[in-house]
Design an enzyme around this catalytic site. Structure first.
Site, short mmCIF file in Angstrom:
data_model
loop_
_atom_site.label_atom_id
_atom_site.label_comp_id
_atom_site.label_asym_id
_atom_site.label_seq_id
_atom_site.Cartn_x
_atom_site.Cartn_y
_atom_site.Cartn_z
N ARG A 135 0.69 -1.01 -0.19
CA ARG A 135 -0.14 0.38 -0.01
C ARG A 135 0.61 1.13 0.12
NH1 ARG A 135 -2.43 -3.19 2.71
NH2 ARG A 135 -4.73 -4.03 2.50
N LYS A 162 -2.96 -2.62 7.63
CA LYS A 162 -4.22 -2.57 7.38
C LYS A 162 -5.21 -3.14 8.62
CE LYS A 162 -8.27 -1.47 4.57
NZ LYS A 162 -9.03 -0.71 3.28
N HIS A 221 -4.06 3.63 -5.93
CA HIS A 221 -4.18 2.16 -4.91
C HIS A 221 -4.81 1.20 -5.70
CE1 HIS A 221 -5.46 -0.73 -1.70
NE2 HIS A 221 -6.41 -0.61 -2.20
N ARG A 224 -1.96 -1.87 -6.35
CA ARG A 224 -2.27 -3.00 -5.52
C ARG A 224 -3.41 -3.79 -6.29
NH1 ARG A 224 -1.33 -5.18 -0.42
NH2 ARG A 224 -3.14 -5.92 -0.05
N TRP A 247 -4.02 -9.73 3.28
CA TRP A 247 -5.47 -9.43 2.95
C TRP A 247 -6.25 -10.72 4.07
CZ3 TRP A 247 -3.94 -9.21 -1.80
CH2 TRP A 247 -4.07 -7.95 -2.94
N TYR A 256 -10.13 -11.19 -8.09
CA TYR A 256 -9.84 -11.16 -9.00
C TYR A 256 -9.21 -12.45 -9.73
CZ TYR A 256 -7.10 -7.29 -6.48
OH TYR A 256 -6.67 -5.96 -5.56
#
Length: 292
Positions: A135, A162, A221, A224, A247, A256
Protein backbone atom coordinates in the site's frame (compact mmCIF):
# COMPACT_ATOMS: atom_id res chain seq x y z
CA UNK A 1 -34.70 -1.48 35.52
CA UNK A 2 -31.88 1.06 35.33
CA UNK A 3 -32.96 4.45 34.05
CA UNK A 4 -31.22 5.58 30.86
CA UNK A 5 -29.57 9.01 31.25
CA UNK A 6 -30.45 11.85 28.89
CA UNK A 7 -27.25 11.91 26.84
CA UNK A 8 -26.77 13.82 23.60
CA UNK A 9 -25.11 12.85 20.35
CA UNK A 10 -22.36 15.38 21.11
CA UNK A 11 -21.51 13.56 24.35
CA UNK A 12 -21.53 10.19 22.60
CA UNK A 13 -19.30 11.45 19.77
CA UNK A 14 -16.83 12.96 22.25
CA UNK A 15 -16.66 9.75 24.28
CA UNK A 16 -16.17 7.72 21.10
CA UNK A 17 -13.16 9.82 20.09
CA UNK A 18 -11.66 9.54 23.58
CA UNK A 19 -12.08 5.78 23.81
CA UNK A 20 -10.97 5.01 20.26
CA UNK A 21 -7.55 6.66 20.40
CA UNK A 22 -6.00 3.40 19.20
CA UNK A 23 -7.81 3.56 15.84
CA UNK A 24 -5.48 4.35 12.96
CA UNK A 25 -8.21 6.17 11.06
CA UNK A 26 -9.58 8.15 14.00
CA UNK A 27 -8.99 11.40 12.09
CA UNK A 28 -11.44 10.19 9.46
CA UNK A 29 -14.01 9.54 12.19
CA UNK A 30 -13.53 13.08 13.50
CA UNK A 31 -14.01 14.51 10.00
CA UNK A 32 -17.21 12.53 9.49
CA UNK A 33 -18.56 13.68 12.86
CA UNK A 34 -18.03 17.31 11.83
CA UNK A 35 -19.99 16.75 8.63
CA UNK A 36 -22.86 15.16 10.58
CA UNK A 37 -23.70 18.55 12.08
CA UNK A 38 -27.44 17.84 11.87
CA UNK A 39 -27.04 15.50 14.84
CA UNK A 40 -25.61 18.21 17.09
CA UNK A 41 -27.62 18.80 20.28
CA UNK A 42 -29.96 15.85 19.73
CA UNK A 43 -30.69 13.41 22.53
CA UNK A 44 -29.71 9.85 21.63
CA UNK A 45 -33.21 8.57 22.47
CA UNK A 46 -34.67 10.93 19.83
CA UNK A 47 -32.41 9.74 17.01
CA UNK A 48 -34.65 7.36 15.10
CA UNK A 49 -33.80 5.31 12.03
CA UNK A 50 -35.68 7.44 9.50
CA UNK A 51 -34.01 10.68 10.60
CA UNK A 52 -30.53 9.14 10.56
CA UNK A 53 -30.96 7.49 7.15
CA UNK A 54 -32.47 10.62 5.60
CA UNK A 55 -29.65 12.79 6.92
CA UNK A 56 -26.96 10.50 5.56
CA UNK A 57 -28.80 9.99 2.28
CA UNK A 58 -28.74 13.77 1.73
CA UNK A 59 -24.93 13.87 1.87
CA UNK A 60 -23.30 14.77 -1.44
CA UNK A 61 -21.36 11.54 -1.91
CA UNK A 62 -21.69 8.05 -3.33
CA UNK A 63 -23.29 5.03 -1.71
CA UNK A 64 -19.96 3.56 -0.60
CA UNK A 65 -19.05 6.74 1.29
CA UNK A 66 -22.54 7.00 2.78
CA UNK A 67 -22.14 3.47 4.08
CA UNK A 68 -18.99 4.53 5.93
CA UNK A 69 -21.04 7.20 7.71
CA UNK A 70 -23.69 4.62 8.55
CA UNK A 71 -21.02 2.28 9.95
CA UNK A 72 -19.67 5.05 12.20
CA UNK A 73 -23.09 6.12 13.50
CA UNK A 74 -24.07 2.48 14.04
CA UNK A 75 -20.87 1.79 16.00
CA UNK A 76 -21.36 4.82 18.27
CA UNK A 77 -25.03 4.04 18.98
CA UNK A 78 -24.21 0.40 19.72
CA UNK A 79 -21.55 1.54 22.18
CA UNK A 80 -24.15 3.80 23.78
CA UNK A 81 -26.52 0.84 24.11
CA UNK A 82 -24.24 -2.08 24.98
CA UNK A 83 -21.36 -0.54 26.92
CA UNK A 84 -22.30 2.90 28.19
CA UNK A 85 -25.97 2.20 29.07
CA UNK A 86 -26.96 5.49 27.47
CA UNK A 87 -29.57 3.99 25.15
CA UNK A 88 -32.25 1.33 25.51
CA UNK A 89 -32.07 0.14 21.91
CA UNK A 90 -29.92 1.35 19.02
CA UNK A 91 -31.91 1.71 15.77
CA UNK A 92 -31.22 -0.74 12.95
CA UNK A 93 -29.42 1.04 10.11
CA UNK A 94 -29.40 -0.65 6.71
CA UNK A 95 -26.59 0.09 4.31
CA UNK A 96 -27.16 1.56 0.87
CA UNK A 97 -26.71 -0.73 -2.12
CA UNK A 98 -23.34 -0.16 -3.73
CA UNK A 99 -22.75 -0.65 -7.45
CA UNK A 100 -20.11 -3.28 -8.12
CA UNK A 101 -17.01 -1.80 -9.68
CA UNK A 102 -14.62 -3.62 -11.93
CA UNK A 103 -11.03 -4.04 -10.79
CA UNK A 104 -8.90 -1.26 -12.31
CA UNK A 105 -5.47 -2.45 -13.39
CA UNK A 106 -2.83 -1.56 -15.95
CA UNK A 107 -1.33 -3.53 -18.80
CA UNK A 108 2.46 -3.83 -18.84
CA UNK A 109 2.61 -1.22 -21.62
CA UNK A 110 0.45 1.24 -19.66
CA UNK A 111 2.58 0.73 -16.56
CA UNK A 112 5.74 1.50 -18.51
CA UNK A 113 4.19 4.69 -19.93
CA UNK A 114 3.12 5.83 -16.45
CA UNK A 115 6.59 5.22 -15.01
CA UNK A 116 8.16 7.11 -17.91
CA UNK A 117 5.88 10.10 -17.27
CA UNK A 118 6.71 10.42 -13.55
CA UNK A 119 9.65 12.15 -11.80
CA UNK A 120 12.33 9.56 -11.04
CA UNK A 121 11.74 9.35 -7.27
CA UNK A 122 8.00 8.75 -7.70
CA UNK A 123 8.69 6.40 -10.61
CA UNK A 124 10.88 4.28 -8.34
CA UNK A 125 8.08 4.09 -5.78
CA UNK A 126 5.67 2.97 -8.50
CA UNK A 127 8.11 0.30 -9.66
CA UNK A 128 8.41 -0.96 -6.09
CA UNK A 129 4.62 -0.92 -5.61
CA UNK A 130 4.07 -2.93 -8.79
CA UNK A 131 6.73 -5.42 -7.68
CA UNK A 132 5.43 -5.91 -4.12
CA UNK A 133 1.77 -4.88 -4.01
CA UNK A 134 2.39 -2.78 -0.90
CA UNK A 135 0.00 0.00 0.00
CA UNK A 136 1.00 3.62 -0.55
CA UNK A 137 1.77 4.40 3.10
CA UNK A 138 3.89 1.25 3.45
CA UNK A 139 6.01 2.33 0.48
CA UNK A 140 6.21 6.01 1.46
CA UNK A 141 7.44 5.32 4.99
CA UNK A 142 9.46 2.17 4.33
CA UNK A 143 12.66 2.03 6.40
CA UNK A 144 15.88 0.09 5.89
CA UNK A 145 15.34 -1.61 9.25
CA UNK A 146 12.37 -3.41 7.65
CA UNK A 147 14.48 -4.91 4.89
CA UNK A 148 16.88 -7.85 4.73
CA UNK A 149 18.69 -7.47 1.41
CA UNK A 150 20.70 -10.66 1.93
CA UNK A 151 17.63 -12.87 2.24
CA UNK A 152 15.47 -10.71 -0.07
CA UNK A 153 12.63 -10.11 2.36
CA UNK A 154 10.88 -7.10 3.88
CA UNK A 155 8.48 -6.79 6.79
CA UNK A 156 5.43 -4.65 7.32
CA UNK A 157 4.74 -4.52 11.06
CA UNK A 158 1.26 -5.12 12.47
CA UNK A 159 0.76 -1.46 13.37
CA UNK A 160 1.58 -0.51 9.76
CA UNK A 161 -0.80 -3.00 8.12
CA UNK A 162 -4.47 -2.33 7.39
CA UNK A 163 -5.51 -5.73 8.80
CA UNK A 164 -3.25 -5.09 11.83
CA UNK A 165 -1.31 -8.28 11.13
CA UNK A 166 2.37 -8.39 10.14
CA UNK A 167 3.16 -9.03 6.48
CA UNK A 168 6.26 -10.77 5.18
CA UNK A 169 7.20 -9.57 1.69
CA UNK A 170 9.22 -11.74 -0.68
CA UNK A 171 11.35 -9.35 -2.73
CA UNK A 172 11.63 -10.26 -6.41
CA UNK A 173 14.31 -9.04 -8.79
CA UNK A 174 12.30 -5.94 -9.74
CA UNK A 175 11.97 -4.91 -6.09
CA UNK A 176 15.62 -5.65 -5.36
CA UNK A 177 16.74 -3.51 -8.30
CA UNK A 178 14.81 -0.55 -6.89
CA UNK A 179 16.26 -1.03 -3.40
CA UNK A 180 19.79 -1.33 -4.71
CA UNK A 181 19.39 2.00 -6.50
CA UNK A 182 18.16 3.62 -3.27
CA UNK A 183 20.90 2.14 -1.09
CA UNK A 184 22.81 4.67 1.05
CA UNK A 185 20.77 7.66 -0.10
CA UNK A 186 19.40 8.01 3.44
CA UNK A 187 20.40 6.26 6.72
CA UNK A 188 16.81 5.41 7.70
CA UNK A 189 14.23 5.89 4.98
CA UNK A 190 14.24 4.08 1.64
CA UNK A 191 12.56 6.59 -0.67
CA UNK A 192 13.97 10.11 -0.69
CA UNK A 193 14.17 13.12 -2.96
CA UNK A 194 17.56 14.85 -2.92
CA UNK A 195 18.29 13.30 0.46
CA UNK A 196 14.95 14.27 2.03
CA UNK A 197 12.43 11.48 2.85
CA UNK A 198 9.33 11.57 0.65
CA UNK A 199 6.22 12.20 2.77
CA UNK A 200 3.55 12.70 0.13
CA UNK A 201 2.90 12.19 -3.58
CA UNK A 202 1.55 15.35 -5.16
CA UNK A 203 -1.89 14.82 -6.69
CA UNK A 204 -0.94 17.35 -9.39
CA UNK A 205 2.17 15.37 -10.30
CA UNK A 206 0.14 12.16 -10.42
CA UNK A 207 -2.62 13.69 -12.56
CA UNK A 208 -0.16 15.19 -15.03
CA UNK A 209 1.63 11.86 -15.40
CA UNK A 210 -1.66 10.06 -16.09
CA UNK A 211 -2.56 12.58 -18.79
CA UNK A 212 0.90 12.32 -20.36
CA UNK A 213 0.69 8.51 -20.30
CA UNK A 214 -2.84 8.53 -21.75
CA UNK A 215 -4.32 6.72 -18.74
CA UNK A 216 -7.73 7.57 -17.27
CA UNK A 217 -9.46 6.80 -13.98
CA UNK A 218 -6.45 5.38 -12.14
CA UNK A 219 -5.56 5.91 -8.47
CA UNK A 220 -2.34 5.07 -6.64
CA UNK A 221 -4.14 2.23 -4.84
CA UNK A 222 -4.87 0.69 -8.25
CA UNK A 223 -1.16 -0.16 -8.43
CA UNK A 224 -1.94 -2.79 -5.79
CA UNK A 225 -4.84 -4.03 -7.92
CA UNK A 226 -2.47 -4.19 -10.88
CA UNK A 227 0.10 -6.23 -8.93
CA UNK A 228 -2.60 -8.68 -7.80
CA UNK A 229 -4.12 -8.92 -11.29
CA UNK A 230 -0.76 -9.67 -12.89
CA UNK A 231 -0.03 -12.43 -10.36
CA UNK A 232 -3.43 -14.06 -10.79
CA UNK A 233 -3.07 -13.95 -14.57
CA UNK A 234 0.33 -15.61 -14.14
CA UNK A 235 -1.36 -18.50 -12.31
CA UNK A 236 -0.80 -17.64 -8.62
CA UNK A 237 -3.55 -19.32 -6.52
CA UNK A 238 -5.97 -17.00 -4.75
CA UNK A 239 -5.01 -18.29 -1.28
CA UNK A 240 -1.32 -17.62 -1.96
CA UNK A 241 -2.20 -14.14 -3.21
CA UNK A 242 -4.13 -13.54 0.02
CA UNK A 243 -1.01 -14.32 2.08
CA UNK A 244 1.27 -12.26 -0.16
CA UNK A 245 -0.98 -9.20 0.03
CA UNK A 246 -1.82 -9.48 3.72
CA UNK A 247 -5.58 -9.66 3.13
CA UNK A 248 -7.56 -10.86 6.13
CA UNK A 249 -9.91 -13.21 4.26
CA UNK A 250 -10.05 -15.06 0.94
CA UNK A 251 -13.26 -13.17 0.14
CA UNK A 252 -11.21 -9.98 -0.12
CA UNK A 253 -9.23 -11.37 -3.07
CA UNK A 254 -12.06 -13.20 -4.84
CA UNK A 255 -12.55 -10.12 -7.03
CA UNK A 256 -9.38 -11.15 -8.88
CA UNK A 257 -10.46 -14.76 -9.50
CA UNK A 258 -12.21 -13.98 -12.80
CA UNK A 259 -8.88 -12.90 -14.27
CA UNK A 260 -7.59 -16.47 -14.21
CA UNK A 261 -10.28 -18.84 -15.46
CA UNK A 262 -7.65 -21.42 -16.49
CA UNK A 263 -9.13 -24.16 -14.30
CA UNK A 264 -12.37 -23.89 -16.29
CA UNK A 265 -10.78 -24.89 -19.60
CA UNK A 266 -11.55 -28.58 -19.12
CA UNK A 267 -15.23 -27.76 -18.62
CA UNK A 268 -15.37 -25.39 -21.57
CA UNK A 269 -13.71 -28.08 -23.72
CA UNK A 270 -16.74 -30.34 -23.22
CA UNK A 271 -18.53 -28.24 -25.81
CA UNK A 272 -15.75 -28.95 -28.32
CA UNK A 273 -16.46 -32.67 -28.00
CA UNK A 274 -20.23 -32.22 -28.20
CA UNK A 275 -20.16 -29.86 -31.16
CA UNK A 276 -17.73 -32.15 -33.03
CA UNK A 277 -19.96 -35.15 -32.30
CA UNK A 278 -23.07 -33.27 -33.46
CA UNK A 279 -21.33 -32.18 -36.66
CA UNK A 280 -20.38 -35.79 -37.42
CA UNK A 281 -24.02 -36.80 -37.07
CA UNK A 282 -25.10 -33.99 -39.37
CA UNK A 283 -22.54 -35.08 -41.98
CA UNK A 284 -23.59 -38.72 -41.72
CA UNK A 285 -27.26 -37.81 -42.14
CA UNK A 286 -26.41 -35.70 -45.17
CA UNK A 287 -24.52 -38.58 -46.79
CA UNK A 288 -27.39 -40.99 -46.12
CA UNK A 289 -29.87 -38.56 -47.70
CA UNK A 290 -27.73 -38.27 -50.84
CA UNK A 291 -27.41 -42.05 -51.15
CA UNK A 292 -31.19 -42.43 -51.01
Amino acid sequence: MQEVPNKTWDEAAKRWLLEMQHKKDLRKDASKLKILSSFRGLYLKDMNRNFIMETINNLQCGSATKNRYIALVRAILRKAEREWDWLDKAPFLKQFKEPKKRVRWLTKDEAERLIEALPETIAEMVRFSLATGLRKSNVLFLEWSQIDLKHKVAWIHADQAKAEKPIGVALNRLAMDVLERQWKKHPRRVFTNKGVPVKVVSSTTWSRALIKAGIEDFRWHDLRHTWASWLVQAGVPIRDLQEMGGWETVAMVQKYAHLAPFHLHKHAALLDTKMTHDQVLVNQNAICSEQK
